[in-house]
Design a protein around this motif. Structure first.
Motif, PDB file in Angstrom:
ATOM      1  N   UNK A 212       0.836  -1.202   0.000  1.00  0.00           N
ATOM      2  CA  UNK A 212       0.000   0.000   0.000  1.00  0.00           C
ATOM      3  C   UNK A 212       0.870   1.251   0.000  1.00  0.00           C
ATOM      4  N   UNK A 213       1.944   1.232   0.775  1.00  0.00           N
ATOM      5  CA  UNK A 213       2.855   2.372   0.824  1.00  0.00           C
ATOM      6  C   UNK A 213       3.561   2.583  -0.509  1.00  0.00           C
ATOM      7  N   UNK A 214       3.858   1.497  -1.209  1.00  0.00           N
ATOM      8  CA  UNK A 214       4.519   1.606  -2.510  1.00  0.00           C
ATOM      9  C   UNK A 214       3.581   2.217  -3.552  1.00  0.00           C
ATOM     10  N   UNK A 215       2.273   2.011  -3.386  1.00  0.00           N
ATOM     11  CA  UNK A 215       1.298   2.590  -4.312  1.00  0.00           C
ATOM     12  C   UNK A 215       1.084   4.075  -4.058  1.00  0.00           C
ATOM     13  N   UNK A 216       1.409   4.525  -2.848  1.00  0.00           N
ATOM     14  CA  UNK A 216       1.136   5.901  -2.465  1.00  0.00           C
ATOM     15  C   UNK A 216       2.427   6.719  -2.509  1.00  0.00           C
ATOM     16  N   UNK A 217       2.428   7.761  -3.264  1.00  0.00           N
ATOM     17  CA  UNK A 217       3.615   8.607  -3.359  1.00  0.00           C
ATOM     18  C   UNK A 217       3.649   9.554  -2.160  1.00  0.00           C
ATOM     19  N   UNK A 218       4.624   9.345  -1.272  1.00  0.00           N
ATOM     20  CA  UNK A 218       4.750  10.174  -0.072  1.00  0.00           C
ATOM     21  C   UNK A 218       6.163  10.773  -0.027  1.00  0.00           C
ATOM     22  N   UNK A 219       6.393  11.863  -0.726  1.00  0.00           N
ATOM     23  CA  UNK A 219       7.729  12.470  -0.747  1.00  0.00           C
ATOM     24  C   UNK A 219       8.194  12.851   0.655  1.00  0.00           C
ATOM     25  N   UNK A 220       9.451  12.594   0.915  1.00  0.00           N
ATOM     26  CA  UNK A 220      10.092  12.977   2.183  1.00  0.00           C
ATOM     27  C   UNK A 220       9.550  12.234   3.394  1.00  0.00           C
ATOM     28  N   UNK A 221       8.805  11.150   3.194  1.00  0.00           N
ATOM     29  CA  UNK A 221       8.335  10.327   4.315  1.00  0.00           C
ATOM     30  C   UNK A 221       9.179   9.065   4.396  1.00  0.00           C
ATOM     31  N   UNK A 222       9.755   8.812   5.554  1.00  0.00           N
ATOM     32  CA  UNK A 222      10.540   7.609   5.789  1.00  0.00           C
ATOM     33  C   UNK A 222       9.667   6.564   6.483  1.00  0.00           C
ATOM     34  N   UNK A 223       9.930   5.292   6.207  1.00  0.00           N
ATOM     35  CA  UNK A 223       9.111   4.215   6.771  1.00  0.00           C
ATOM     36  C   UNK A 223      10.007   3.169   7.433  1.00  0.00           C
ATOM     37  N   UNK A 306      -7.997   4.781  18.055  1.00  0.00           N
ATOM     38  CA  UNK A 306      -7.347   4.238  16.864  1.00  0.00           C
ATOM     39  C   UNK A 306      -8.200   4.523  15.631  1.00  0.00           C
ATOM     40  N   UNK A 307      -7.582   4.427  14.460  1.00  0.00           N
ATOM     41  CA  UNK A 307      -8.286   4.447  13.174  1.00  0.00           C
ATOM     42  C   UNK A 307      -8.393   2.979  12.777  1.00  0.00           C
ATOM     43  N   UNK A 308      -9.584   2.417  12.928  1.00  0.00           N
ATOM     44  CA  UNK A 308      -9.771   0.966  12.777  1.00  0.00           C
ATOM     45  C   UNK A 308     -10.290   0.617  11.396  1.00  0.00           C
ATOM     46  N   UNK A 309      -9.582  -0.312  10.724  1.00  0.00           N
ATOM     47  CA  UNK A 309      -9.975  -0.722   9.377  1.00  0.00           C
ATOM     48  C   UNK A 309     -10.846  -1.967   9.346  1.00  0.00           C
ATOM     49  N   UNK A 310     -10.689  -2.860  10.320  1.00  0.00           N
ATOM     50  CA  UNK A 310     -11.463  -4.095  10.317  1.00  0.00           C
ATOM     51  C   UNK A 310     -10.580  -5.303  10.566  1.00  0.00           C
ATOM     52  N   UNK A 311     -11.146  -6.479  10.340  1.00  0.00           N
ATOM     53  CA  UNK A 311     -10.420  -7.719  10.587  1.00  0.00           C
ATOM     54  C   UNK A 311      -9.529  -8.070   9.398  1.00  0.00           C
ATOM     55  N   UNK A 312      -8.541  -8.917   9.690  1.00  0.00           N
ATOM     56  CA  UNK A 312      -7.486  -9.217   8.722  1.00  0.00           C
ATOM     57  C   UNK A 312      -7.983  -9.680   7.366  1.00  0.00           C
ATOM     58  N   UNK A 313      -9.069 -10.456   7.318  1.00  0.00           N
ATOM     59  CA  UNK A 313      -9.530 -10.989   6.045  1.00  0.00           C
ATOM     60  C   UNK A 313     -10.424 -10.005   5.295  1.00  0.00           C
ATOM     61  N   UNK A 314     -10.657  -8.832   5.878  1.00  0.00           N
ATOM     62  CA  UNK A 314     -11.440  -7.787   5.224  1.00  0.00           C
ATOM     63  C   UNK A 314     -10.557  -6.633   4.747  1.00  0.00           C
ATOM     64  N   UNK A 315      -9.391  -6.491   5.348  1.00  0.00           N
ATOM     65  CA  UNK A 315      -8.520  -5.350   5.046  1.00  0.00           C
ATOM     66  C   UNK A 315      -7.641  -5.670   3.839  1.00  0.00           C
ATOM     67  N   UNK A 316      -7.759  -4.863   2.811  1.00  0.00           N
ATOM     68  CA  UNK A 316      -6.991  -5.058   1.585  1.00  0.00           C
ATOM     69  C   UNK A 316      -5.913  -3.981   1.463  1.00  0.00           C
ATOM     70  N   UNK A 317      -5.021  -4.170   0.494  1.00  0.00           N
ATOM     71  CA  UNK A 317      -4.023  -3.140   0.202  1.00  0.00           C
ATOM     72  C   UNK A 317      -4.704  -1.812  -0.136  1.00  0.00           C
ATOM     73  N   UNK A 318      -5.825  -1.895  -0.876  1.00  0.00           N
ATOM     74  CA  UNK A 318      -6.519  -0.671  -1.274  1.00  0.00           C
ATOM     75  C   UNK A 318      -7.127   0.040  -0.062  1.00  0.00           C
ATOM     76  N   UNK A 319      -7.636  -0.739   0.906  1.00  0.00           N
ATOM     77  CA  UNK A 319      -8.180  -0.126   2.126  1.00  0.00           C
ATOM     78  C   UNK A 319      -7.088   0.594   2.897  1.00  0.00           C
ATOM     79  N   UNK A 320      -5.918  -0.012   2.974  1.00  0.00           N
ATOM     80  CA  UNK A 320      -4.777   0.620   3.625  1.00  0.00           C
ATOM     81  C   UNK A 320      -4.340   1.870   2.860  1.00  0.00           C
ATOM     82  N   UNK A 321      -4.345   1.772   1.545  1.00  0.00           N
ATOM     83  CA  UNK A 321      -3.977   2.910   0.694  1.00  0.00           C
ATOM     84  C   UNK A 321      -4.884   4.109   0.984  1.00  0.00           C
ATOM     85  N   UNK A 322      -6.195   3.882   1.035  1.00  0.00           N
ATOM     86  CA  UNK A 322      -7.132   4.977   1.270  1.00  0.00           C
ATOM     87  C   UNK A 322      -6.978   5.552   2.670  1.00  0.00           C
ATOM     88  N   UNK A 323      -6.741   4.678   3.667  1.00  0.00           N
ATOM     89  CA  UNK A 323      -6.549   5.156   5.038  1.00  0.00           C
ATOM     90  C   UNK A 323      -5.285   6.008   5.137  1.00  0.00           C
TER      91      UNK A 323
END
Length: 358
Positions: A212-223, A306-323
């Motif tokens: 998800x992080x690779x899909x999102x361009x975040x200049x100057x953000x370290x991970x 917390x910012x809660x996305x849901x359970x493991x089998x419901x959370x996708x890369x796209x859900x993480x990307x949007x969050x």
């Protein structure tokens, strides 16, 4: 006479590291109070028994058994019937007598096990999160946040049992109290992200987060990507991160408080690290990676922790990307920064340490 306490806890690929890690924290506190602390751990696949030895605690290893196919659910985590575990544990306890306290941290054990070992110890201290079975114990600790926490163990423990409920009793390592004293003020700008989903991460959340992080361009953000010591996919994650300069991988770190203090946002699970993050005021996008985390995550989300996305089998890369995209907005990050804090009492500094054996 030297006070002796014994801790019965396990780590494995299936169990993860949380139970053992919080018991090591408790053991450290008891040791500072002058108690000699021993561990009893089973030889399970993916165990972290070496951490017990590295921290200087005597370790007694229960033998590995072939998995019992009749065991299901949490009972299967133990690999043997709890009566067998109680008998093998009892053999160790007899060699250490007299024992002032026995600490038990396992979802697979209940009053059946506790009554078998009861004659061998002075008091039984249970650490639990589930409130789904009866215990024969003198003290019960549940460090989690629930809306109705004061009544969770009604009818499940003896009337005389002392209940330690809620995050004010969270078992945090000393490094977190040190980090809190010099914690910087976050200003709502996203400069550093921490990724950590626990010791084993059997549901592959770390890889989802990295993609998800690779899909999102975040200049100057370290991970900072921290891989747990029991993670069977360490090589794949390291290879995924290797060609990207902003992704930094680490394995089984001993300075988690430092990583959390340096971060502006965390991608993580709903386990014991929840209270570490909240203690340091670190906003988190959270995935529940086990059934026992679902209620905790929902209640924490309702309280704005917390910012809660849901359970493991419901959370996708796209859900993480949007969050993540939402959290790049200073106003969104600031809003959760203002609500994600929880106070944890530093009981080790009190005149009477409630975690010390009577």
């Amino acid at each position: 006479m030297q006070k002796i306490a014994v801790i019965r806890a396990d780590a494995s690929e299936q169990i993860g590291s949380g139970h053992l890690m919080r018991c090591l924290t408790l053991a450290g506190r008891m040791r500072r109070e002058g108690t000699e602390v021993h561990f009893i751990c089973r030889d399970l696949i993916g165990n972290l028994n070496h951490l017990v030895r590295e921290q200087g605690f005597p370790l007694h290893v229960l033998p590995r058994h072939a998995d019992d196919p009749s065991l299901t659910g949490y009972a299967a985590w133990l690999a043997v019937a709890q009566e067998t575990d109680a008998r093998e544990t009892g053999e160790v306890l007899r060699t250490l007598a007299p024992i002032m306290r026995l600490v038990v941290d396992s979802y697979a054990l209940d009053e059946v096990w506790e009554r078998i070992v009861r004659p061998l110890v002075g008091e039984i201290f249970v650490i639990d999160d589930l409130a789904n079975r009866k215990h024969d114990c003198d003290i019960l600790l549940d460090q989690n946040f629930y809306r109705a926490m004061q009544h969770r163990y009604d009818g499940l423990v003896p009337p005389s049992c002392k209940l330690l409920l809620g995050p004010s009793y969270a078992l945090l390592r000393e490094e977190f109290y040190a980090a809190k004293k010099k914690l910087r003020r976050r200003d709502g700008h996203l400069r550093r992200i921490l990724v950590f989903y626990g010791g084993s991460d059997v549901t592959h959340e770390t890889e989802k987060a990295v993609r998800a992080l690779l899909h999102l361009s975040l200049p100057a953000v370290e991970v900072d990507v921290i891989i747990g010591g029991s993670n069977a996919h360490r090589t794949q994650i390291e290879e995924l991160c290797a060609s990207h300069d902003f992704l930094h991988t680490y394995c089984a770190v001993s300075n988690m408080a430092e990583f959390m203090a340096n971060a502006d946002l965390c991608l993580g699970a709903g386990g014991t690290t929840t209270w570490e993050r909240c203690f340091l005021g670190l906003p988190a996008i959270v995935t529940a990676i086990a059934e026992n985390q679902l209620e905790i995550c929902r209640d924490c989300a309702d309280a704005g922790l917390i910012y809660y996305l849901g359970r493991w089998d419901e959370v996708t890369e796209m859900a993480l990307y949007h969050a993540l995209y939402v959290m790049t907005k200073p106003e969104a990050l600031t809003q959760i920064q203002n609500t994600c804090r929880l106070d944890v009492e530093h009981h080790a500094e009190e005149g009477t340490n409630i975690f010390a054996p009577c």
